[in-house]
Write a protein that holds these residues in place. Sequence first.
Motif, PDB file in Angstrom:
ATOM      1  N   UNK A   1      20.220  -2.763 -26.028  1.00 25.37           N
ATOM      2  CA  UNK A   1      18.872  -3.267 -26.265  1.00 25.37           C
ATOM      3  C   UNK A   1      17.940  -2.631 -25.252  1.00 25.37           C
ATOM      4  N   UNK A   2      16.817  -2.096 -25.722  1.00 19.62           N
ATOM      5  CA  UNK A   2      15.737  -1.698 -24.837  1.00 19.62           C
ATOM      6  C   UNK A   2      14.875  -2.921 -24.636  1.00 19.62           C
ATOM      7  N   UNK A   3      14.525  -3.206 -23.391  1.00 19.27           N
ATOM      8  CA  UNK A   3      13.673  -4.352 -23.109  1.00 19.27           C
ATOM      9  C   UNK A   3      12.899  -4.076 -21.826  1.00 19.27           C
ATOM     10  N   UNK A   4      12.196  -5.073 -21.342  1.00 15.22           N
ATOM     11  CA  UNK A   4      11.431  -4.921 -20.108  1.00 15.22           C
ATOM     12  C   UNK A   4      12.039  -5.789 -19.011  1.00 15.22           C
ATOM     13  N   UNK A   5      11.723  -5.427 -17.786  1.00 10.94           N
ATOM     14  CA  UNK A   5      12.288  -6.128 -16.638  1.00 10.94           C
ATOM     15  C   UNK A   5      11.890  -7.599 -16.587  1.00 10.94           C
ATOM     16  N   UNK A   6      10.796  -7.968 -17.263  1.00 10.00           N
ATOM     17  CA  UNK A   6      10.362  -9.371 -17.240  1.00 10.00           C
ATOM     18  C   UNK A   6      10.864 -10.171 -18.452  1.00 10.00           C
ATOM     19  N   UNK A   7      11.701  -9.578 -19.286  1.00 10.52           N
ATOM     20  CA  UNK A   7      12.287 -10.290 -20.419  1.00 10.52           C
ATOM     21  C   UNK A   7      13.336 -11.268 -19.904  1.00 10.52           C
TER      22      UNK A   7
END
Length: 154
Positions: free
Chosen positions: A47-53
Amino acid sequence: MSKDIKETFWKSLADSPYVMIGLTGERDHNIPMNAQLDKYANSAFWFFTSTDNRIAPGGPAMAQFSSKGHDLFACIAGTLRTETDRTVLDKLWNNSIEAWYEGGKSDPKLVLLRFDLDNAEIWTADASLKGLFKMATGLTMKEGELGQHAEVAL
């Protein structure tokens, strides 16, 4: 049976790679994510996501999947880990992912998570002719007449 249902699961996930995923033991709701598949890696997806997910910290996780035609359902247990192999990121990167990250592959908030799969419970909803007749007439259903169920190691 478990080999057939596993193959059906992987094909269904490739056709519609959307799952609901959450960290095990957390009280947060699961979130929808687009699983990135590698046909040579049948014990993980990414999964690509962001550090604040909320799933970014990783750890034990559960994912739920329903196929496009609603004829296969799965609950998948595993562990989310930060993927540090840059070649994996490069291999999975595409335009639809780039659209989410202003800084592209170098975006400071970008994180690639690997979901190492442990096991799953998979159900198929493929009613036999006999099963359909029983449902239509209100007769008692028996296991296997509406589909299959298996607990499988992934």
